[in-house]
Design a protein around this motif. Structure first.
Motif, short mmCIF file in Angstrom:
data_model
loop_
_atom_site.label_atom_id
_atom_site.label_comp_id
_atom_site.label_asym_id
_atom_site.label_seq_id
_atom_site.Cartn_x
_atom_site.Cartn_y
_atom_site.Cartn_z
N ASP A 1 36.23 45.83 33.43
CA ASP A 1 36.05 44.92 34.56
C ASP A 1 36.61 43.54 34.23
OD1 ASP A 1 34.86 46.77 36.14
OD2 ASP A 1 32.82 46.03 35.88
N GLN A 2 36.26 43.06 33.04
CA GLN A 2 36.71 41.72 32.65
C GLN A 2 38.22 41.68 32.52
OE1 GLN A 2 34.56 40.07 29.33
NE2 GLN A 2 32.58 40.22 30.36
N MET A 3 38.79 42.79 32.04
CA MET A 3 40.24 42.83 31.88
C MET A 3 40.92 42.75 33.25
SD MET A 3 42.46 42.81 29.59
CE MET A 3 41.58 43.33 28.11
N GLU A 4 40.40 43.55 34.19
CA GLU A 4 41.02 43.56 35.52
C GLU A 4 40.89 42.21 36.19
OE1 GLU A 4 39.33 46.89 37.58
OE2 GLU A 4 40.31 48.33 36.26
N GLU A 5 39.73 41.60 36.02
CA GLU A 5 39.49 40.30 36.61
C GLU A 5 40.41 39.24 35.99
OE1 GLU A 5 35.42 38.92 38.41
OE2 GLU A 5 35.41 39.08 36.25
N CYS A 6 40.57 39.34 34.69
CA CYS A 6 41.42 38.41 33.95
C CYS A 6 42.85 38.47 34.48
CB CYS A 6 41.38 38.80 32.47
SG CYS A 6 42.42 37.81 31.41
#
Ligand SMILES: C=CC1=C(C)c2cc3[nH]c(cc4nc(cc5[nH]c(cc1n2)c(C)c5CCC(=O)O)C(CCC(=O)O)=C4C)c(C)c3C=C
Ligand code: FE2
Length: 492
Positions: free
Chosen positions: A324-329
Motif C-alpha cells: 500500500d505504501q509503495m503504491e501510494e508513494c
C-alpha cells in the motif's frame, strides 16, 4: 514460509489521498564504526513535554499534521493529537531541556544529548563476508518465518540456505567491486544528516545500526548508552515500512531495550516510514526529471518504478503495509511530476524475489519483457524502496535488467540514481528528526507494548495449520536430498 502475523507494521493511512490503499557466526564488535558524529554541545531541540515512561512511540512521518501512532498492538492507533504533548518542535542553542508537568510548569532541567539511530540492512564488505551475511539474514525470523515449534530449525535452515545461495550472491557482489557499498554510503548519509541538523541548530550524535552486518545494531545501542544519550530518534533508512525491513530492526531494538532498565527509560521516537514526506517526494521527482532530460524524446519514456519485493503472505496474511505504501508513494511522485508538466506513462513492478514462495507481482523481469513486446522503446528504471546504491541497483537493475530490456526490444535505457546524499533529501530527513523529537517517550517493558507477532495474535487453528505444514516442510527440507536440490535450484 509462515505467515507473519500482524505486529508493528500497521500504519494508519489516515488523512492521505489513499488510492489503493533482517547474527550469528561471525558477529564481532567494532564500537567506533557504529558511531558517526558527535554534537559538540548539548542543546534543546524540542519543546517541553511530559517525559514519563509511556509506550513505544512509532511515528509514521508525514508532512501533514494528521498523524497517528501504533502502540505495538494491531489496530490500536492513538492520534498524535490525543497524546500528552506539550509545546512545539523547535531547536534552540540553549543548554538543557525543561520537562513540563501536566500543568505545563517546568519541573526539571537536565542536559540533553540527542542521538539519531539510522537503521539499515547492512551488506557484506568483502566476498568472504557473503555467506555469513546471508546466514544472519536468513536466521532472522522476520525473513524466514517458521512455526514457533520449529524455531530450533531456524539456524540450521539459515545455514543450509546461506551456503546454497552464497555462490550466486558472490557473483553479484563480485560484479559490483567485491562487496556492498552500503556501509560507505550509510556513513556518508549519517555525516550529511549530522551536518544538516547542526546547520538547523540541532546538534546530534548520529549512529548506524545495521541488521545483518557491521556495524550491528547492538553495537550502536551500546555506544548510545555509553555516550549518555538522553533522547533518541530512530530513523530506518527505508522510506516504506515492511515487516521484513524496518519491522525486523525495530523488533530487535525492542528486545534490546526490554532487557536493559536504563534503555527502557530512554525517551525514543521511531519514525516508522516517511515515503509521503514532501521533501522525499520532491527529491525523487527531481531525480526523475533530470534523467528524463537525457533521453532524446523524454515524453515517450516509460517511467518504470522497480521496488524490492516481499512475499505475498506478508501483505495478505500479516498486514504488511509495504505494498500500500509503495503504491501510494508512486502516486505522490507521479502527482508531483504532473504539477511540473510531466505526464509520462508509468508502471510499478517488484524485483529480487528469493525462494519458492509467491512474491508481490508483477515481477520486474516479466514486465520488462512484456513492455518490449508491446513496442515500448524507451524505459527509465526508478529504484524506489531504498535510498542507497546497492547490489540490486548496481547489479540486478544496471546489468541484468538492462540486458533483458535491450534483448526485449527496448532501445533506450536509463536509470535514476539512488538518493544517497542528495541535499534536499538529507535536509528533509533532518526535518523529520526534528519533528519526531517532541513525541519521544520511553519504551516500557510491559507485554502490551512488546512487539511479538507470535504472542499478540494467537490463533489455535492457524497455529495448527502452520504446525502441520511447517513439519512437512521441515521434514522434506532436511530429509529429502531431491527436494533440497529443488529448493536450492529455486534459490540459485
Ligand atoms: C525495502 C527493501 C527491502 C525489502 C523489503 C527486502 C526484503 C527481503 N529481502 C530478502 C532477501 C535478500 N535481500 C538481500 C539484499 C538486500 N535487500 C535489500 C532491501 C530489502 N530487502 C537491500 C538493500 C539489499 C542489498 C544489500 C547490499 O549488500 O547491497 C539479499 C542478499 C543479496 C542477494 O543474495 O540477493 C537477500 C538474500 C528477503 C527474503 C526479503 C523479504 C522477506
Ligand atoms: Fe532484500
Amino acid at each position: 514460509m509462515e505467515a507473519a502475523s500482524p505486529a508493528i507494521g500497521r500504519v494508519k493511512l489516515s488523512g492521505l489521498d489513499s488510492r489503493t490503499s533482517r547474527r550469528g557466526s561471525t558477529k564481532s564488535w567494532h564500537p567506533t564504526s557504529a558511531f558517526i558524529g558527535r554534537g559538540r554541545k548539548s542543546v534543546t531541540c524540542s519543546g517541553g513535554e511530559l517525559n514519563k515512561p509511556l509506550e513505544l512511540v512509532a511515528v509514521s512521518s508525514r508532512h501533514s499534521t494528521d498523524d497517528s501512532v501504533n502502540l505495538g498492538k494491531p489496530n490500536v492507533f492513538v492520534p498524535l493529537s490525543k497524546r500528552k504533548l506539550v509545546g512545539q518542535t523547535f531547536c534552540s542553542a540553549r543548554v538543557g531541556t525543561f520537562h513540563e508537568n501536566s500543568f505545563g510548569v517546568a519541573s526539571h532541567a537536565a542536559e540533553e544529548k540527542i542521538g539519531v539511530l539510522l537503521l539499515n540492512l547492512g551488506g557484506p564488505d568483502t566476498l568472504h563476508d557473503v555467506q555469513p551475511f546471508l546466514f544472519n539474514l536468513f536466521a532472522d525470523p522476520d525473513i524466514i518465518r517458521l512455526p514457533r515449534m520449529f524455531r530450533f530449525l531456524q539456524r540450521p535452515l539459515a545455514q543450509l540456505i546461506s551456503v546454497a545461495r552464497a555462490p550466486k550472491s558472490k557473483e553479484g557482489y563480485a560484479a559490483i567491486g567485491g562487496g556492498s557499498p552500503l556501509r560507505k554510503i550509510t556513513d556518508e548519509q549519517a555525516n550529511a544528516l549530522r551536518s544538516a541538523l547542526e546547520a538547523k541548530n540541532c546538534p546530534v550524535d548520529v549512529y548506524i545500526g545495521m541488521r545483518y552486518w557491521h556495524p550491528f545494531t547492538e553495537e550502536a545501542i551500546q555506544q548510545i548508552k555509553k555516550d549518555g544519550v538522553t533522547k533518541l530518534v530512530v530513523l530506518p533508512l527505508y522510506p516504506q515500512f515492511s515487516i521484513s525491513t524496518s519491522g525486523s530492526s525495530i523488533r530487535l531494538l525492542q528486545s534490546i531495550f526490554r532487557e536493559d532498565s536504563h534503555l527502557a527509560r530512554l525517551p525514543v521516537s521511531i519514525i516508522e516510514s516517511w515515503y509521503e514526506r514532501e521533501g522525499y517526494i520532491k527529491s525523487m521527482a527531481n531525480l526523475i526529471e533530470q534523467e528524463l532530460r537525457t533521453f532524446s524524446r523524454p515524453e515517450e519514456v516509460m517511467i518504470f518504478f522497480s521496488a524490492h519485493g516481499v512475499p505475498v503472505s506478508y501483505v495478505k496474511d500479516a498486514g504488511d503495509p509495504y505494498q500500500d505504501q509503495m503504491e501510494e508513494c508512486i502516486f505522490f511522485i507521479m502527482k508531483e511530476l504532473k504539477t511540473r508538466g510531466i505526464n509520462n506513462e508509468h508502471t510499478l513492478a517488484y524485483q529480487s524475489r528469493v525462494g519458492p514462495v509467491q512474491w508481490l507481482k508483477p515481477y520486474t523481469d516479466e514486465v520488462i519483457v512484456e513492455l518490449g513486446q508491446k513496442g515500448v522503446k524507451s524505459l527509465l528504471a526508478v529504484p524506489v524502496s531504498f535510498v542507497s546504491e546497492h547490489i540490486e541497483t548496481l547489479e540486478e537493475i544496471d546489468m541484468e535488467y538492462k540486458n533483458l530490456a535491450l534483448e526485449s526490444g527496448i532501445e533506450n535505457w536509463g536509470r535514476v540514481p539512488a538518493l544517497g546524499c542528495t541535499s534536499s533529501f538529507i535536509l528533509d530527513l533532518a526535518d523529520a528528526v526534528i519533528e519526531a523529537l517532541p513525541s519521544a517517550t520511553a519504551m516500557t517493558t510491559t507485554s502490551s507494548t512488546t512487539i511479538s507477532s507470535d504472542e499478540s495474535d494467537f490463533d489455535p487453528i492457524l497455529t495448527a495449520i502452520n504446525l502441520f505444514f511447517g513439519s512437512i516442510m521441515a521434514f522434506f527440507l532436511l530429509m529429502s536430498p531431491k527436494l533440497i536440490s529443488a529448493f536450492k535450484n529455486n534459490l540459485l
